[in-house]
Design a protein around this motif. Structure first.
Motif, PDB file in Angstrom:
ATOM      1  N   ASN A 205      27.293 -51.175  13.784  1.00  0.00           N
ATOM      2  CA  ASN A 205      26.834 -50.016  13.009  1.00  0.00           C
ATOM      3  C   ASN A 205      27.295 -48.673  13.568  1.00  0.00           C
ATOM      4  OD1 ASN A 205      25.419 -51.569  11.084  1.00  0.00           O
ATOM      5  ND2 ASN A 205      23.654 -51.724  12.457  1.00  0.00           N
ATOM      6  N   GLU A 207      29.959 -47.232  12.914  1.00  0.00           N
ATOM      7  CA  GLU A 207      30.605 -46.488  11.826  1.00  0.00           C
ATOM      8  C   GLU A 207      29.589 -45.646  11.052  1.00  0.00           C
ATOM      9  OE1 GLU A 207      29.247 -50.394  10.171  1.00  0.00           O
ATOM     10  OE2 GLU A 207      30.288 -49.705  11.973  1.00  0.00           O
ATOM     11  N   LYS A 208      28.311 -46.021  11.104  1.00  0.00           N
ATOM     12  CA  LYS A 208      27.274 -45.222  10.455  1.00  0.00           C
ATOM     13  C   LYS A 208      26.808 -44.079  11.358  1.00  0.00           C
ATOM     14  CE  LYS A 208      25.553 -49.197   7.838  1.00  0.00           C
ATOM     15  NZ  LYS A 208      24.377 -50.064   7.569  1.00  0.00           N
TER      16      LYS A 208
END
Length: 221
Positions: A205, A207-208
Motif C-alpha cells: 500500500n 502507492e497510496k
C-alpha cells in the motif's frame, strides 16, 4: 532479515549541460550517504547530510545514499534507501524531507512539512557543507586521474560523447565556482520534475501513501 528497498528518482540533465552537470555532482556529494555501518572516516563521506542527518539519527535505516547517472541527452538523480519491514512509510518520508531541506536553501522547514518530526535535517545546506562537498568532488576527480588507465578511459569517453577533451583544471574551476544558492536551486528544480518511485520488498500500500508524502514535501508526481 529481508529489507524494504525504496528508490526515489528524478530526471536531471545530460552531459551537454555542463553547468548543471557539476551542480548535480556536487549535490550528490553533499547528500552522500552509505550504509548504517562504515569503516570510513573524514574525507570518506561520513560528514555528508545523509550520514549525519539520516543514518546517525534513525537506527532503523540500514542504508541511504544519493545517486546520479548522466547520459548524452538526459540524467537520473535520486536517493536509494533500505530499512526493515514496516518502516518503509517513514523511510520514504525521511528521504523526501532531506531533499526538501536542501531545496529550501538557508531557511528552516516548517515542522508540519514532515509526518515524523522534528528532524535534524530541517535546515538547508550551509556554506561549510557545500565547501566540503566541493572539496570531496575535486579530491575524487583528481585522485582518479592519477591512474594512466583512468586517464585513457576518460579521454575516450569525452571524445566519444562531446568530441573534445575537458582538462582537469577546467573541471576544478567549474566546481570551485558553485555557490550554496545554486545547489538549493538545482535541488528545487528536481522537486518540480515528476518523480519516479520504485520499491522492493515489504511495501504494501505504499502507492497510496506516496501521494501524501509528495504533497507534504512539494514533490511533483
Amino acid at each position: 532479515m529481508d529489507f524494504s528497498q525504496v528508490y526515489l528518482g528524478f530526471k536531471s540533465t545530460g552531459v551537454d549541460d555542463e553547468r548543471r552537470l557539476y551542480l548535480y555532482a556536487t549535490l550528490q556529494m553533499l547528500l552522500g550517504g552509505g550504509g548504517s555501518f562504515s569503516a570510513g572516516g573524514p574525507g570518506k563521506g561520513m560528514y555528508s547530510r545523509l550520514y549525519t542527518r539520516v543514518l546517525n539519527q534513525h537506527a532503523w535505516i540500514e542504508s541511504c545514499v544519493a545517486f546520479h547517472h548522466c547520459y548524452t541527452d538526459t540524467g537520473l538523480f535520486g536517493i536509494s534507501a533500505s530499512c526493515g519491514p514496516r518502516n518503509e512509510y517513514a523511510l520514504l518520508d525521511v528521504i523526501a524531507t532531506e531533499l526538501e531541506a536542501v531545496a529550501s536553501g538557508k531557511g528552516r522547514l516548517s515542522l508540519r512539512s514532515s509526518l515524523r518530526s522534528p528532524y535534524a535535517s530541517q535546515e538547508g545546506p550551509t556554506s561549510l557543507e557545500v565547501r566540503r562537498a566541493k572539496n570531496q568532488l575535486k579530491s575524487n576527480l583528481l585522485m582518479n586521474l592519477e591512474s594512466r588507465m583512468v586517464q585513457l578511459e576518460d579521454l575516450g569517453r569525452q571524445i566519444q560523447v562531446s568530441g573534445r577533451k575537458i582538462s582537469a583544471d577546467t573541471m576544478v574551476n567549474h566546481i570551485e565556482s558553485i555557490t550554496t544558492d545554486e545547489i538549493s536551486n538545482v535541488a528545487r528544480e528536481l522537486l518540480e520534475t515528476p518523480a519516479t518511485l520504485l520499491t522492493q520488498g515489504y511495501t504494501e500500500n505504499i502507492e497510496k501513501f506516496y501521494p501524501q508524502v509528495a504533497a507534504n514535501h512539494g514533490i511533483k508526481i
